[in-house]
Design a protein around this motif. Structure first.
Motif, PDB file in Angstrom:
ATOM      1  N   GLY A   9       0.847  -1.187   0.000  1.00  9.20           N
ATOM      2  CA  GLY A   9       0.000   0.000   0.000  1.00  9.20           C
ATOM      3  C   GLY A   9       0.877   1.228   0.000  1.00  9.20           C
ATOM      4  O   GLY A   9       2.092   1.151   0.265  1.00  9.20           O
ATOM      5  N   PRO A  10       0.323   2.396  -0.291  1.00 13.50           N
ATOM      6  CA  PRO A  10       1.134   3.610  -0.432  1.00 13.50           C
ATOM      7  C   PRO A  10       1.955   3.961   0.799  1.00 13.50           C
ATOM      8  O   PRO A  10       3.058   4.485   0.674  1.00 13.50           O
ATOM      9  CB  PRO A  10       0.085   4.690  -0.721  1.00 13.50           C
ATOM     10  CG  PRO A  10      -1.067   3.958  -1.321  1.00 13.50           C
ATOM     11  CD  PRO A  10      -1.093   2.638  -0.634  1.00 13.50           C
ATOM     12  N   ARG A  11       1.447   3.683   1.990  1.00 19.34           N
ATOM     13  CA  ARG A  11       2.182   4.091   3.189  1.00 19.34           C
ATOM     14  C   ARG A  11       3.452   3.270   3.412  1.00 19.34           C
ATOM     15  O   ARG A  11       4.317   3.670   4.189  1.00 19.34           O
ATOM     16  CB  ARG A  11       1.271   4.010   4.423  1.00 19.34           C
ATOM     17  CG  ARG A  11       0.052   4.922   4.340  1.00 19.34           C
ATOM     18  CD  ARG A  11       0.353   6.405   4.578  1.00 19.34           C
ATOM     19  NE  ARG A  11       1.374   7.004   3.764  1.00 19.34           N
ATOM     20  CZ  ARG A  11       1.163   7.526   2.540  1.00 19.34           C
ATOM     21  NH1 ARG A  11      -0.025   7.464   1.975  1.00 19.34           N
ATOM     22  NH2 ARG A  11       2.148   8.086   1.881  1.00 19.34           N
ATOM     23  N   ASP A  12       3.561   2.135   2.704  1.00 19.56           N
ATOM     24  CA  ASP A  12       4.815   1.379   2.784  1.00 19.56           C
ATOM     25  C   ASP A  12       5.964   2.165   2.172  1.00 19.56           C
ATOM     26  O   ASP A  12       7.138   1.886   2.471  1.00 19.56           O
ATOM     27  CB  ASP A  12       4.671   0.037   2.066  1.00 19.56           C
ATOM     28  CG  ASP A  12       3.728  -0.914   2.779  1.00 19.56           C
ATOM     29  OD1 ASP A  12       3.545  -0.756   4.009  1.00 19.56           O
ATOM     30  OD2 ASP A  12       3.168  -1.807   2.124  1.00 19.56           O
ATOM     31  N   GLY A  19      17.766   6.337  -1.346  1.00 17.84           N
ATOM     32  CA  GLY A  19      18.433   5.325  -2.160  1.00 17.84           C
ATOM     33  C   GLY A  19      17.513   4.166  -2.491  1.00 17.84           C
ATOM     34  O   GLY A  19      17.523   3.644  -3.613  1.00 17.84           O
ATOM     35  N   GLN A  20      16.705   3.759  -1.528  1.00 18.94           N
ATOM     36  CA  GLN A  20      15.766   2.673  -1.771  1.00 18.94           C
ATOM     37  C   GLN A  20      14.668   3.085  -2.752  1.00 18.94           C
ATOM     38  O   GLN A  20      14.215   2.282  -3.561  1.00 18.94           O
ATOM     39  CB  GLN A  20      15.149   2.217  -0.450  1.00 18.94           C
ATOM     40  CG  GLN A  20      16.104   1.455   0.451  1.00 18.94           C
ATOM     41  CD  GLN A  20      15.486   1.125   1.790  1.00 18.94           C
ATOM     42  OE1 GLN A  20      14.836   1.974   2.421  1.00 18.94           O
ATOM     43  NE2 GLN A  20      15.682  -0.113   2.247  1.00 18.94           N
ATOM     44  N   LEU A  21      14.245   4.333  -2.693  1.00 25.85           N
ATOM     45  CA  LEU A  21      13.231   4.823  -3.621  1.00 25.85           C
ATOM     46  C   LEU A  21      13.749   4.778  -5.059  1.00 25.85           C
ATOM     47  O   LEU A  21      13.024   4.405  -5.990  1.00 25.85           O
ATOM     48  CB  LEU A  21      12.805   6.247  -3.256  1.00 25.85           C
ATOM     49  CG  LEU A  21      11.996   6.380  -1.965  1.00 25.85           C
ATOM     50  CD1 LEU A  21      11.842   7.849  -1.595  1.00 25.85           C
ATOM     51  CD2 LEU A  21      10.628   5.727  -2.120  1.00 25.85           C
ATOM     52  N   ALA A  22      15.005   5.163  -5.243  1.00 26.69           N
ATOM     53  CA  ALA A  22      15.593   5.094  -6.586  1.00 26.69           C
ATOM     54  C   ALA A  22      15.675   3.649  -7.062  1.00 26.69           C
ATOM     55  O   ALA A  22      15.398   3.344  -8.235  1.00 26.69           O
ATOM     56  CB  ALA A  22      16.978   5.740  -6.577  1.00 26.69           C
ATOM     57  N   ALA A  23      16.037   2.754  -6.143  1.00 25.95           N
ATOM     58  CA  ALA A  23      16.101   1.335  -6.508  1.00 25.95           C
ATOM     59  C   ALA A  23      14.702   0.795  -6.825  1.00 25.95           C
ATOM     60  O   ALA A  23      14.520  -0.014  -7.749  1.00 25.95           O
ATOM     61  CB  ALA A  23      16.736   0.534  -5.372  1.00 25.95           C
ATOM     62  N   ILE A  54       5.352   7.534  -7.591  1.00 22.02           N
ATOM     63  CA  ILE A  54       5.921   7.302  -6.253  1.00 22.02           C
ATOM     64  C   ILE A  54       5.794   8.573  -5.416  1.00 22.02           C
ATOM     65  O   ILE A  54       5.354   8.535  -4.255  1.00 22.02           O
ATOM     66  CB  ILE A  54       7.388   6.862  -6.354  1.00 22.02           C
ATOM     67  CG1 ILE A  54       7.499   5.462  -6.973  1.00 22.02           C
ATOM     68  CG2 ILE A  54       8.057   6.879  -4.977  1.00 22.02           C
ATOM     69  CD1 ILE A  54       8.927   5.031  -7.285  1.00 22.02           C
ATOM     70  N   ALA A  55       6.173   9.704  -5.998  1.00 17.07           N
ATOM     71  CA  ALA A  55       6.112  10.971  -5.269  1.00 17.07           C
ATOM     72  C   ALA A  55       4.673  11.323  -4.885  1.00 17.07           C
ATOM     73  O   ALA A  55       4.415  11.798  -3.771  1.00 17.07           O
ATOM     74  CB  ALA A  55       6.729  12.082  -6.109  1.00 17.07           C
ATOM     75  N   LEU A  56       3.735  11.099  -5.794  1.00 15.37           N
ATOM     76  CA  LEU A  56       2.329  11.388  -5.487  1.00 15.37           C
ATOM     77  C   LEU A  56       1.862  10.599  -4.272  1.00 15.37           C
ATOM     78  O   LEU A  56       1.201  11.144  -3.366  1.00 15.37           O
ATOM     79  CB  LEU A  56       1.457  11.047  -6.694  1.00 15.37           C
ATOM     80  CG  LEU A  56       1.465  12.028  -7.853  1.00 15.37           C
ATOM     81  CD1 LEU A  56       0.815  11.409  -9.085  1.00 15.37           C
ATOM     82  CD2 LEU A  56       0.743  13.319  -7.473  1.00 15.37           C
ATOM     83  N   ASP A 255      13.060  13.293 -10.995  1.00 18.27           N
ATOM     84  CA  ASP A 255      13.840  13.668  -9.814  1.00 18.27           C
ATOM     85  C   ASP A 255      12.903  13.591  -8.611  1.00 18.27           C
ATOM     86  O   ASP A 255      12.076  14.482  -8.392  1.00 18.27           O
ATOM     87  CB  ASP A 255      14.395  15.083  -9.998  1.00 18.27           C
ATOM     88  CG  ASP A 255      15.279  15.522  -8.847  1.00 18.27           C
ATOM     89  OD1 ASP A 255      15.070  15.053  -7.712  1.00 18.27           O
ATOM     90  OD2 ASP A 255      16.165  16.370  -9.070  1.00 18.27           O
ATOM     91  N   LEU A 256      13.014  12.535  -7.832  1.00 14.08           N
ATOM     92  CA  LEU A 256      12.082  12.328  -6.725  1.00 14.08           C
ATOM     93  C   LEU A 256      12.131  13.454  -5.705  1.00 14.08           C
ATOM     94  O   LEU A 256      11.101  13.875  -5.166  1.00 14.08           O
ATOM     95  CB  LEU A 256      12.384  10.988  -6.044  1.00 14.08           C
ATOM     96  CG  LEU A 256      11.690   9.768  -6.656  1.00 14.08           C
ATOM     97  CD1 LEU A 256      12.323   8.478  -6.155  1.00 14.08           C
ATOM     98  CD2 LEU A 256      10.209   9.791  -6.302  1.00 14.08           C
ATOM     99  N   THR A 257      13.331  13.972  -5.430  1.00 15.96           N
ATOM    100  CA  THR A 257      13.448  15.045  -4.445  1.00 15.96           C
ATOM    101  C   THR A 257      12.730  16.298  -4.918  1.00 15.96           C
ATOM    102  O   THR A 257      11.971  16.923  -4.173  1.00 15.96           O
ATOM    103  CB  THR A 257      14.931  15.361  -4.183  1.00 15.96           C
ATOM    104  OG1 THR A 257      15.590  14.180  -3.701  1.00 15.96           O
ATOM    105  CG2 THR A 257      15.069  16.474  -3.148  1.00 15.96           C
TER     106      THR A 257
END
Length: 635
Positions: A9-12, A19-23, A54-56, A255-257
Motif C-alpha cells: 500500500g502507499p504508506r509502505d 536510495g531505496q526509492l531510486a532502486a 511514487i512521489a504522489l 527527480d524524486l526530491t
C-alpha cells in the motif's frame, strides 16, 4: 524485486530511504517491461511516470486524498503501489484492467479512459469537499496530450474561479513541448515563482535583454511585454497564471526530491495549483527511447530484450487496408484530406501523411473540433476523411448532427475499432456508433465485411458530396474474403436459400452486418443441417435500409439481423421499422450486443459470453422457426 514485493500500500513507501526509492523505481521499470511484454498494454506512458507516481503516493494520502488519472492508461505504477502486482492477466478475462477500476481498489476513484475529463471530475470532487467541510486535497494527473481537449480548458476556467478549494493539477508533460529543464534549475524556478525574488529576477531579465547589442531590444519586443513575456520565455506558465492558477514548475519528473518538494508546496497552498512535470515517455527502456513514432505508447506482445513484436497468426489488419486505400485515393483526388485526433498511426493515416504532408491535420485530442473543422473544409470544396476510433466519435455527436449533416456536407468518417474490441474494456468497445448515427438525417453508414469491401465502400463514401458518410470496421486482423453469389438492390447475397418445397416461403432471411458475415454464414449452415432454409444478405450500406430489403423479407417467414453494435437503436431496429413501414408483417429477431458495460476480455470470449456466435444464434432461430411451425394455420 526485493523492494517492490514489500509494497502492499502507499504508506509502505514512507519507510524507504532516498536510495531505496531510486532502486524501487528501477525495479518497477524492470517489472513493467517484463510483464507488459507478455500481455501487451500501455508501456511507454507508464515507464514515464514511475517517479511521479511514487512521489504522489508519498506526499498525498490515498484514498483519503483523491488521486485521479486522466485517460487512465498511465495508472499501471499506481496499481503496483496500491497492492496490485499480479500482471499475469493484464487486460485479459479475470485479470487486471488496463485502466483504473473501482472494482479492483478503493484507490481507483474514476474509471475514465476517454481523455480530457479528469479536471471536470476533480472540480466536482473539490466542490463537494468544500460543501461537506472537508479539507482533503484532490489531485488530478493530466497529460499525454489530454490538455489539447477543449473539455480540459472548460474545467480550468471553472477551477480558477475558486481560490480556496484545495486542488492540485499535475501536468504530466511527456511530449517535450518545451525545452527540458532538469534537476536543481527546475526546483529553483519553482522556488522563484513562490517568492518575491521572482519579480526581481524578471526585472533583471528585462534590463539584461535591453542591454544586449543588436538583438536584445528586438527579442524583448517579441516577448510582448516584460513580465508576461519573460515568464513565457523562461517557462510556459503565463497561460495558467492568466487564468488565476498558481503555477509550480517545470519540474524534472524523474527527480524524486524535486517532485516531492513541488508537490508538498502544492499541497500546502490551499487552493488550485498546477505542478508542471517534464517526463520522458518510455524512460529506462532502450527500445522505447529509440522509437520516435510513439515511444511504445501501446504495444502488443513483444520480445522484452529487443522490443520487437511477437508474431501471432499473421494476416492483415482492417486498419492497414484502409491506410493503403487512402493513399491510393490521395493520388487520384487532390481534394481529399485526412484528419486525426492525435491518433495518426493507430488509425492508419500515417502513410497518407507521409505521401501528402500538406493534406493531413492532427488536431490533438479534440474530436468535437475535428468534426466541425472538417465541416469547414468541406464547405470550401475539399473532402475530409476523419479517421477515429468508433468509441471516440461519441464525443462529437452534436457536431456530426448540426455542423455536418444539417449543412449537407460531404465529410467521411472512418470508424476504426468498431464493435467489440475486448481487452481495453467497456470504454473502448465500439458498440454505440450505429445506434447513435441512425438518428442523423441524410447520413449514410457502411459496414464492410472484408478487405475488398473496405476499399470499395471507402471509395463509394468519398463520392458523396451532399451528406456525411461513415465506414466502420473492426479491430485486429481482417479475415478471408467473403464472396457474394448475387446482388439484390444494393445488397450482396452471400448465400441463397435452397428452393423450398411445396408452396412454402424460404424460412429465414439473415441480414448480416459488416464483420459478422462469417458468423451469419455459420448460422445458415447450422440451420440447413436442421432442414431450415436461409438466405444471407450483406446490405453493405446499413443506413438507410436498402429499399429492396422489405420485398426480399416478404419472401421469407422470419427476419434475423446480426450486428456487433448495441441492440437498442441499431441496425436490427432500423430493419424492423422499415418492414413495418412497408407493411411487411414478419417476426424480426435482432442479435447484437446487450446494452451493458462489458468487462475486458478477448473479442472471442466476449462474443461467446453475450451469445453473439453461430451456435447460440442458430439455436434461438431454430426455436423461433419451430414455434412458427407449431402455430395453427389461419383459415
Amino acid at each position: 524485486m526485493a523492494l517492490l514485493t514489500r509494497i502492499r500500500g502507499p504508506r509502505d513507501l514512507d519507510r524507504l530511504t532516498p536510495g531505496q526509492l531510486a532502486a524501487l523505481a528501477q525495479e518497477i521499470r524492470t517489472f513493467l517491461v517484463t510483464e507488459v511484454s507478455k500481455t501487451g498494454g500501455h508501456l511507454g506512458p507508464n515507464l514515464g511516470v514511475v517517479e511521479l507516481t511514487i512521489a504522489l503516493h508519498r506526499v498525498f494520502d490515498s484514498p483519503r486524498d483523491r488521486i485521479l488519472f486522466d485517460t487512465g492508461h498511465q495508472s499501471y505504477v499506481h496499481k503496483l503501489l496500491t497492492g496490485r502486482q499480479d500482471f499475469s492477466r493484464l487486460r485479459m478475462k479475470g485479470g487486471l484492467s488496463g485502466y483504473p477500476s473501482r472494482a479492483e481498489s478503493e484507490h481507483d476513484v474514476i474509471e475514465n479512459s476517454h481523455a480530457s475529463t479528469v479536471l471536470s471530475y476533480a472540480d466536482g470532487l473539490a466542490k463537494a469537499n468544500q460543501l461537506l467541510g472537508k479539507s482533503d486535497p484532490v489531485v488530478a494527473v493530466i497529460g499525454d496530450g489530454a490538455l489539447t481537449g477543449g473539455m480540459a480548458w472548460e474545467a480550468l476556467n471553472n477551477i480558477a474561479d475558486a481560490k480556496d478549494r484545495p486542488l492540485v493539477i499535475v501536468v504530466n508533460d511527456n511530449e517535450r513541448s518545451y525545452s527540458p529543464t532538469i534537476g536543481g534549475l527546475a526546483n529553483h524556478l519553482a522556488t522563484l515563482r513562490t517568492t518575491q525574488g521572482y519579480e526581481r529576477f524578471l526585472s533583471w531579465g528585462k534590463e539584461a535583454l535591453q542591454r544586449t547589442p543588436v538583438v536584445g531590444q528586438q527579442l524583448f519586443e517579441t516577448l510582448h511585454g516584460a513580465k508576461k513575456g519573460l515568464k513565457d520565455f523562461i517557462a510556459p506558465q503565463g497561460m495558467f497564471e492568466d487564468l488565476g492558477l498558481k503555477y509550480i514548475g517545470p519540474i524534472d519528473g524523474h527527480d524524486l526530491t524535486a517532485l516531492e518538494s513541488a508537490l508538498t508546496k502544492a499541497r500546502g497552498f490551499g487552493g488550485p495549483v498546477i505542478v508542471h512535470c517534464l517526463t520522458e515517455k518510455g524512460r529506462g527502456y532502450h527500445a522505447a527511447e529509440n522509437n520516435d513514432e510513439d515511444r511504445f505508447h501501446a504495444v502488443g506482445k513483444i520480445h522484452p530484450e529487443t522490443g520487437l513484436p511477437i508474431q501471432s497468426g499473421g494476416g492483415r489488419s482492417w486498419t492497414s487496408v484502409f491506410a493503403e486505400e487512402m493513399v491510393a485515393l490521395g493520388h487520384e483526388r487532390e481534394d481529399i484530406v485526412g484528419i486525426t485526433a492525435a491518433m495518426l498511426h493507430p488509425v492508419g493515416l500515417a502513410p497518407f501523411a507521409e505521401a501528402f504532408p500538406d493534406r493531413i491535420f492532427d488536431v490533438g485530442i479534440a474530436e468535437q473540433h475535428a468534426v466541425t473543422s472538417a465541416a469547414g473544409l468541406a464547405t470550401n470544396g475539399l473532402h475530409p476523411v476523419f479517421a477515429v476510433y468508433a468509441t471516440f466519435l461519441n464525443r462529437a455527436f452534436d457536431q456530426v448532427l448540426m455542423d455536418v449533416a444539417l449543412h449537407k456536407l460531404g465529410v467521411t468518417f472512418v470508424l476504426d475499432r468498431a464493435g467489440v474490441t475486448g481487452d481495453d474494456g467497456a470504454s473502448h468497445n465500439g458498440m454505440w456508433d450505429m445506434s447513435m448515427l441512425q438518428i442523423i438525417p441524410t447520413l449514410r453508414l457502411a459496414a464492410p465485411r472484408d478487405a475488398e469491401q473496405v476499399r470499395a465502400l471507402l471509395r463509394e463514401a468519398v463520392e458523396v458530396e451532399d451528406a456525411p458518410t461513415v465506414v466502420r470496421y473492426s479491430k485486429g486482423t481482417v479475415g478471408p474474403a467473403v464472396p457474394a453469389v448475387g446482388r439484390i438492390g444494393g445488397m450482396d447475397v452471400l448465400r441463397a436459400a435452397e428452393e423450398p418445397s411445396g408452396a412454402h416461403r424460404a424460412d429465414v432471411l439473415i441480414v448480416s452486418v459488416g464483420a459478422m458475415a462469417p458468423t451469419s454464414l455459420e448460422v445458415a449452415d447450422l440451420l440447413a443441417a436442421q432442414g431450415i432454409t436461409a438466405t444471407v444478405v450483406d446490405p453493405r450500406w446499413v443506413k438507410p435500409v436498402d429499399p429492396a430489403l422489405p420485398g426480399l423479407a416478404a419472401e421469407h417467414r422470419v427476419v434475423v439481423t446480426i450486428e456487433d453494435n448495441g441492440r437498442v437503436g441499431g441496425v436490427g431496429a432500423a430493419v424492423a421499422q422499415a418492414l413495418r413501414d412497408a407493411d411487411v408483417d414478419l417476426p424480426v429477431r435482432d442479435f447484437g450486443i446487450p446494452q451493458e458495460f462489458l468487462d475486458h476480455a478477448s473479442r472471442a470470449e466476449i462474443l461467446a459470453e453475450i451469445g453473439l456466435n453461430g451456435p447460440d444464434i442458430a439455436r434461438k432461430v431454430e426455436t423461433l422457426v419451430a414455434k412458427l411451425d407449431a402455430a395453427p394455420v389461419e383459415a
